[in-house]
Design a protein around this motif. Structure first.
Motif, PDB file in Angstrom:
ATOM      1  N   SER A 101       0.830  -1.207   0.000  1.00 37.06           N
ATOM      2  CA  SER A 101       0.000   0.000   0.000  1.00 37.06           C
ATOM      3  C   SER A 101       0.867   1.261   0.000  1.00 37.06           C
ATOM      4  N   TYR A 102       2.166   1.085   0.226  1.00 38.14           N
ATOM      5  CA  TYR A 102       3.128   2.178   0.138  1.00 38.14           C
ATOM      6  C   TYR A 102       3.895   2.131  -1.181  1.00 38.14           C
ATOM      7  N   ASP A 103       4.517   0.980  -1.443  1.00 38.37           N
ATOM      8  CA  ASP A 103       5.374   0.856  -2.620  1.00 38.37           C
ATOM      9  C   ASP A 103       5.613  -0.626  -2.883  1.00 38.37           C
ATOM     10  N   TRP A 104       5.109  -1.144  -3.966  1.00 43.26           N
ATOM     11  CA  TRP A 104       5.224  -2.573  -4.270  1.00 43.26           C
ATOM     12  C   TRP A 104       6.584  -2.944  -4.835  1.00 43.26           C
ATOM     13  N   PHE A 105       7.320  -1.973  -5.321  1.00 42.06           N
ATOM     14  CA  PHE A 105       8.561  -2.262  -6.036  1.00 42.06           C
ATOM     15  C   PHE A 105       9.762  -1.892  -5.175  1.00 42.06           C
ATOM     16  N   GLU A 106       9.869  -2.535  -4.027  1.00 42.38           N
ATOM     17  CA  GLU A 106      10.966  -2.270  -3.103  1.00 42.38           C
ATOM     18  C   GLU A 106      11.985  -3.402  -3.138  1.00 42.38           C
ATOM     19  N   ASP A 107      13.120  -3.163  -2.528  1.00 43.89           N
ATOM     20  CA  ASP A 107      14.188  -4.144  -2.414  1.00 43.89           C
ATOM     21  C   ASP A 107      13.689  -5.351  -1.620  1.00 43.89           C
ATOM     22  N   ILE A 108      14.010  -6.552  -2.074  1.00 47.74           N
ATOM     23  CA  ILE A 108      13.535  -7.781  -1.451  1.00 47.74           C
ATOM     24  C   ILE A 108      14.026  -7.913  -0.007  1.00 47.74           C
ATOM     25  N   ALA A 109      15.239  -7.476   0.283  1.00 45.25           N
ATOM     26  CA  ALA A 109      15.752  -7.558   1.655  1.00 45.25           C
ATOM     27  C   ALA A 109      14.967  -6.630   2.581  1.00 45.25           C
ATOM     28  N   PHE A 110      14.565  -5.489   2.081  1.00 50.87           N
ATOM     29  CA  PHE A 110      13.735  -4.569   2.867  1.00 50.87           C
ATOM     30  C   PHE A 110      12.360  -5.187   3.112  1.00 50.87           C
ATOM     31  N   MET A 111      11.748  -5.707   2.051  1.00 51.04           N
ATOM     32  CA  MET A 111      10.401  -6.259   2.163  1.00 51.04           C
ATOM     33  C   MET A 111      10.366  -7.472   3.096  1.00 51.04           C
ATOM     34  N   GLU A 112      11.267  -8.416   2.895  1.00 52.78           N
ATOM     35  CA  GLU A 112      11.253  -9.631   3.709  1.00 52.78           C
ATOM     36  C   GLU A 112      11.755  -9.371   5.126  1.00 52.78           C
ATOM     37  N   GLY A 113      12.773  -8.538   5.261  1.00 53.82           N
ATOM     38  CA  GLY A 113      13.302  -8.237   6.588  1.00 53.82           C
ATOM     39  C   GLY A 113      12.277  -7.555   7.474  1.00 53.82           C
ATOM     40  N   THR A 114      11.546  -6.586   6.935  1.00 56.05           N
ATOM     41  CA  THR A 114      10.538  -5.897   7.746  1.00 56.05           C
ATOM     42  C   THR A 114       9.322  -6.787   7.991  1.00 56.05           C
ATOM     43  N   ALA A 115       9.000  -7.686   7.060  1.00 54.28           N
ATOM     44  CA  ALA A 115       7.899  -8.629   7.295  1.00 54.28           C
ATOM     45  C   ALA A 115       8.278  -9.612   8.406  1.00 54.28           C
ATOM     46  N   MET A 116       9.529 -10.049   8.420  1.00 52.22           N
ATOM     47  CA  MET A 116       9.996 -10.920   9.503  1.00 52.22           C
ATOM     48  C   MET A 116       9.975 -10.162  10.840  1.00 52.22           C
ATOM     49  N   TRP A 117      10.385  -8.908  10.807  1.00 51.86           N
ATOM     50  CA  TRP A 117      10.361  -8.084  12.014  1.00 51.86           C
ATOM     51  C   TRP A 117       8.929  -7.956  12.526  1.00 51.86           C
ATOM     52  N   MET A 118       7.968  -7.788  11.603  1.00 48.78           N
ATOM     53  CA  MET A 118       6.573  -7.628  12.017  1.00 48.78           C
ATOM     54  C   MET A 118       6.045  -8.882  12.701  1.00 48.78           C
ATOM     55  N   GLU A 119       6.531 -10.062  12.296  1.00 48.30           N
ATOM     56  CA  GLU A 119       6.124 -11.284  12.990  1.00 48.30           C
ATOM     57  C   GLU A 119       6.370 -11.143  14.489  1.00 48.30           C
ATOM     58  N   GLY A 120       7.529 -10.618  14.840  1.00 45.59           N
ATOM     59  CA  GLY A 120       7.881 -10.453  16.244  1.00 45.59           C
ATOM     60  C   GLY A 120       7.128  -9.333  16.925  1.00 45.59           C
ATOM     61  N   GLU A 121       6.725  -8.340  16.172  1.00 46.59           N
ATOM     62  CA  GLU A 121       5.935  -7.255  16.751  1.00 46.59           C
ATOM     63  C   GLU A 121       4.520  -7.722  17.080  1.00 46.59           C
ATOM     64  N   VAL A 122       3.946  -8.515  16.203  1.00 44.86           N
ATOM     65  CA  VAL A 122       2.577  -8.981  16.393  1.00 44.86           C
ATOM     66  C   VAL A 122       2.532 -10.166  17.357  1.00 44.86           C
ATOM     67  N   TYR A 123       3.468 -11.106  17.200  1.00 45.16           N
ATOM     68  CA  TYR A 123       3.520 -12.301  18.042  1.00 45.16           C
ATOM     69  C   TYR A 123       4.924 -12.484  18.601  1.00 45.16           C
ATOM     70  N   PRO A 124       5.277 -11.735  19.629  1.00 39.02           N
ATOM     71  CA  PRO A 124       6.642 -11.812  20.163  1.00 39.02           C
ATOM     72  C   PRO A 124       7.009 -13.194  20.702  1.00 39.02           C
ATOM     73  N   ASN A 125       6.035 -13.997  21.102  1.00 39.11           N
ATOM     74  CA  ASN A 125       6.335 -15.322  21.635  1.00 39.11           C
ATOM     75  C   ASN A 125       6.532 -16.369  20.547  1.00 39.11           C
ATOM     76  N   VAL A 126       6.200 -16.045  19.309  1.00 40.53           N
ATOM     77  CA  VAL A 126       6.439 -16.956  18.184  1.00 40.53           C
ATOM     78  C   VAL A 126       7.791 -16.567  17.601  1.00 40.53           C
ATOM     79  N   ILE A 127       8.745 -17.457  17.695  1.00 43.40           N
ATOM     80  CA  ILE A 127      10.137 -17.071  17.418  1.00 43.40           C
ATOM     81  C   ILE A 127      10.724 -17.707  16.163  1.00 43.40           C
ATOM     82  N   ASP A 128       9.911 -17.971  15.182  1.00 45.18           N
ATOM     83  CA  ASP A 128      10.415 -18.544  13.930  1.00 45.18           C
ATOM     84  C   ASP A 128      11.543 -17.701  13.338  1.00 45.18           C
TER      85      ASP A 128
END
Length: 171
Positions: A99-126
């Protein structure tokens, strides 16, 4: 909500915008709301995010939908609930990113999505499984390396920013 092991508002509690609706798309899953489809990937994948309308002709943003494994039978997750939490928060955040920018660097997109996992579910540590592909274990690998799992290991940098630079409030 951290005491219960999740942040119920997810990315919205942190000030991120919602995914774009797909009301303008003729085949939009029935209405303009965000679509989630459950399918049997038969061990070939566990979830993905696909775009409905996006690209240079539609500026940098896009609406989309999420596809996720329906039962996780035979997958290495400890439970279907854990798998849904990991993939739901991760893949949904891709929709937020788009919804911001679909054409971003893959490391940015995946890294922040992984970070969000911990923000939403800090006890799930995949995400901890990816520390072997991070600056912690490979300090000579650039943060924006988008291959060999390093794109997922870059979550550690975003966690550092949220804790140390922004005081656990990235907004």
């Amino acid at each position: 909500h951290r005491q219960t092991g999740h942040r119920a508002d997810g990315p919205f509690a942190l000030g991120f915008r919602a995914p774009l609706g797909d009301a303008v798309i003729p085949d939009n899953g029935g209405d303009g709301r965000f679509d989630v489809y459950l399918v049997d990937f038969a061990g070939m994948a566990d979830g993905n995010y696909a775009d409905d309308v996006c690209g240079p002709t539609n500026q940098e943003t896009c609406a989309g939908y999420m596809v996720e494994e329906n039962d996780f039978a035979g997958y290495p997750y400890p439970s279907t609930l854990v798998a849904n939490r990991i993939l739901g928060s991760h893949e949904f955040f891709h929709a937020v990113q788009f919804s911001y920018d679909w054409f971003e660097d893959i490391a940015f997109m995946e890294g922040t999505a992984m970070w969000m996992e911990g923000e939403v579910y800090p006890n799930v540590i995949d995400r901890i499984n990816y520390l072997n592909r991070s600056a912690l274990s490979h300090p000579g690998v650039p943060l924006d390396t988008g291959a060999n799992g390093y794109e997922y290991g870059s979550w550690l940098f975003w966690r550092f920013l949220s804790e140390k630079v922004f005081g656990d409030d990235p907004t």
